[in-house]
Write a protein that holds these residues in place. Structure first.
Motif, short mmCIF file in Angstrom:
data_model
loop_
_atom_site.label_atom_id
_atom_site.label_comp_id
_atom_site.label_asym_id
_atom_site.label_seq_id
_atom_site.Cartn_x
_atom_site.Cartn_y
_atom_site.Cartn_z
N SER A 173 -5.41 -9.27 -0.35
CA SER A 173 -4.39 -10.20 -0.83
C SER A 173 -3.64 -9.62 -2.02
O SER A 173 -3.06 -8.55 -1.91
CB SER A 173 -5.00 -11.56 -1.16
OG SER A 173 -3.96 -12.49 -1.45
N ASP A 174 -3.68 -10.27 -3.20
CA ASP A 174 -2.89 -9.79 -4.33
C ASP A 174 -3.66 -8.91 -5.30
O ASP A 174 -3.22 -8.70 -6.43
CB ASP A 174 -2.23 -10.95 -5.05
CG ASP A 174 -0.85 -11.25 -4.48
OD1 ASP A 174 -0.43 -10.55 -3.53
OD2 ASP A 174 -0.19 -12.20 -4.95
N ILE A 175 -4.80 -8.40 -4.90
CA ILE A 175 -5.31 -7.18 -5.53
C ILE A 175 -4.59 -6.08 -4.75
O ILE A 175 -5.15 -5.43 -3.86
CB ILE A 175 -6.84 -7.07 -5.43
CG1 ILE A 175 -7.49 -8.26 -6.17
CG2 ILE A 175 -7.34 -5.76 -6.02
CD1 ILE A 175 -9.01 -8.26 -6.12
N ASP A 176 -3.28 -5.95 -5.04
CA ASP A 176 -2.39 -5.23 -4.13
C ASP A 176 -2.26 -3.75 -4.41
O ASP A 176 -1.54 -3.03 -3.71
CB ASP A 176 -1.02 -5.89 -4.07
CG ASP A 176 -0.37 -6.05 -5.44
OD1 ASP A 176 -0.75 -5.29 -6.36
OD2 ASP A 176 0.50 -6.93 -5.59
N LEU A 177 -2.93 -3.26 -5.47
CA LEU A 177 -3.04 -1.82 -5.75
C LEU A 177 -1.69 -1.15 -5.99
O LEU A 177 -1.54 0.06 -5.81
CB LEU A 177 -3.79 -1.11 -4.61
CG LEU A 177 -5.14 -1.75 -4.21
CD1 LEU A 177 -5.80 -0.90 -3.13
CD2 LEU A 177 -6.05 -1.92 -5.39
N THR A 178 -0.70 -1.95 -6.43
CA THR A 178 0.63 -1.39 -6.71
C THR A 178 0.68 -0.84 -8.13
O THR A 178 -0.18 -1.12 -8.97
CB THR A 178 1.70 -2.48 -6.58
OG1 THR A 178 1.43 -3.52 -7.53
CG2 THR A 178 1.72 -3.05 -5.17
N GLY A 179 1.72 -0.08 -8.41
CA GLY A 179 1.93 0.43 -9.75
C GLY A 179 2.24 -0.66 -10.75
O GLY A 179 2.08 -0.45 -11.96
N PHE A 180 2.71 -1.81 -10.28
CA PHE A 180 2.97 -2.95 -11.17
C PHE A 180 1.70 -3.37 -11.87
O PHE A 180 1.71 -3.79 -13.03
CB PHE A 180 3.54 -4.12 -10.35
CG PHE A 180 3.86 -5.35 -11.14
CD1 PHE A 180 5.10 -5.49 -11.75
CD2 PHE A 180 2.93 -6.38 -11.27
CE1 PHE A 180 5.40 -6.63 -12.48
CE2 PHE A 180 3.22 -7.51 -12.00
CZ PHE A 180 4.47 -7.64 -12.61
#
Length: 488
Positions: A173-180
């Protein structure tokens, strides 16, 4: 009426039962990557995105919708699949059931609340689902030859969940591993819980890890762990930038304008609220303008002014002795309407100084916890708008359990005192990783599965008498003697 739609190449099959409906730009916000799980008995979609609504449906008839949490981009399809059951963790039910409930999740008021309410309806097709059903950590859906298990991973919201799906798929879900990096700026976000969830999710073994945004499908555990570590490091970078900015006195308004989460050019109605919320877990306005100690979370200055609340009570109580991980509970006699004002009126100091942070549990309870542990010999002072209390921590007793060796090492004031063999629960009921502190101690205790809904006569039921039990969380997890495990 939702219909079945061929997604063509935008449907990526992971297993016989699981596929990903890939959003625009690989699920970049406001789009997202929706999961479809097909069983022999039922089919489920997890987090139906704006793309699902734009496409006009899913590749199969949908019997149930599961939301990982109540944020606008994860629920556009809730009002599209009106004949499907809707499931969401019970902590996030208000956000699925009403628009006002969703705005409360964000903690928005006034014009930002009105503006964002309009945006989630117009752009994200928000529709209230008062029929939404709650679930808890560990809930399972058996769809027929495929099973979905809920894994509570709070912090992003109170009810944020991941999902473990048989066949080797884990939805992050929103443990989305993005640079953000991690997002924890809403009223229902909690940085402590987010960090704990990042530790817990490391233990998930899967062939495919799926994020709702951007990264999409990650194949293999090594790649997942590398991305998870980089994702977690964003928290420290943000806090380092905050502390550098605070090398000279600043107001909270200056911090909000400076921007530590969003880019200064980002335009969104919630940006200011997110910046405030992301800074406040560690840094309060009182610290920004007047904390001369230079230590995050403590304020040695005496409270001056009109108390914003009637005298509260404290745990630990005045003159008492506490353990090395004990948080401070400030219990208010009446619900607090302005949490920030009340929090700014509570000054914590200790000798030796120890960094820490405030967090709210309810409208009548504020807590402050040390970042790590109180050192042996610490004396702690509380000044809550002129109501004062003190307690001491004469020794530091810490037990560390290693799942790889199945041993518990007990350290007293940094010196190893004893090592015990341990068991950590049978498969499916393992004790979660994390830092706990002892809430209660019992020389003898009866452990009864019927107290949480599993009859003693059930195959998973039990009623046992145990010795030397220390309760370490509010769900009933205890450290206790287990003679039946010796030699097992």
């Amino acid at each position: 009426m939702a219909t079945t739609v061929d997604w063509g190449e935008r449907e990526r099959r992971l297993t016989e039962h699981v596929s990903v409906l890939v959003g625009e730009a690989n699920g970049k916000y406001p789009s997202g990557n929706t999961l479809v799980v097909r069983g022999d008995g039922e089919a489920v979609v997890i987090d139906p995105s704006v793309d699902v609504v734009a496409m006009g449906g899913a590749p199969v008839p949908v019997d149930a919708v599961i939301n990982s949490h109540s944020h606008e981009d994860h629920m556009p399809g809730n009002g599209f699949f009106t004949e499907a059951r809707l499931h969401i963790h019970h902590e996030d039910l208000p956000g699925a059931r009403s628009l006002d409930g969703l705005m409360d999740v964000y903690g928005l008021d006034g014009q930002p609340r009105a503006d964002f309410s309009e945006q989630v309806v117009e752009e994200f097709h928000y529709a209230p689902r008062p029929d939404a059903e709650g679930f808890a950590d560990g809930h399972s859906w058996d769809l027929g030859r495929v099973q979905i298990d809920a894994v509570h991973l709070p912090g992003h919201t109170r009810g944020h969940c991941g999902f473990r799906i048989s066949g080797g798929v884990f939805f992050l879900s929103d443990i989305d591993l993005t640079g953000f990096g991690p997002y924890y700026g809403d009223a229902w976000s909690d940085l402590d819980q987010f960090e704990e969830s990042l530790r817990c999710v490391r233990d998930e073994e899967a062939a495919y890890y799926v994020t709702f945004h951007q990264k999409g499908v990650i194949e293999g555990r090594a790649d997942f762990l590398a991305r998870l570590d980089a994702f977690a490091e964003v928290i420290e970078r943000r806090h380092g930038a905050m502390l550098a900015f605070l090398s000279e006195p600043r107001s909270i308004e200056e911090m909000v304008v400076h921007r530590f989460v969003y880019r200064p050019t980002a335009e969104t109605p919630i940006a200011d609220a997110v910046e405030w919320g992301s800074g406040n877990p560690d840094i309060t306005p009182a610290q920004l303008v007047s904390n001369s100690s230079g230590l995050v979370g403590q304020n040695p200055n005496p409270f001056i002014g009109q108390p914003p609340f009637v005298p509260p009570s404290f745990n630990p109580t005045n003159g008492s002795i506490a353990g090395a991980a004990k948080p401070i509970y400030i219990n208010f006699q009446r619900p607090i309407a302005n949490r920030q004002m009340a929090q700014d009126a509570v000054h914590i100091t200790s000798n030796p100084p120890v960094p820490g942070r405030f967090y709210w549990v309810t409208d009548t309870q504020l807590r402050w916890r040390p970042q790590d542990f109180w050192p042996a010999g610490t004396v702690v002072h509380i000044d809550a708008a002129g109501t004062k209390s003190s307690f001491s921590v004469p020794e530091q007793l810490v037990a560390t359990i290693d799942n790889s060796t199945l041993e518990m090492e007990v350290m007293r004031n940094g010196v190893l005192e004893k090592t015990f063999p341990v068991s950590l629960g049978k498969k499916g009921y393992e004790t979660k990783n994390g830092t706990y502190y002892v809430l209660e101690k019992f020389a003898e205790m009866v452990m009864d599965s019927s107290t949480y809904g599993v009859p003693i006569t059930d195959a998973e039921g039990y009623k046992l008498e145990v010795d030397d039990a220390g309760r370490i969380d509010n769900s009933g997890v205890c450290v206790h003697s287990a003679p039946w495990s010796v030699g097992a």
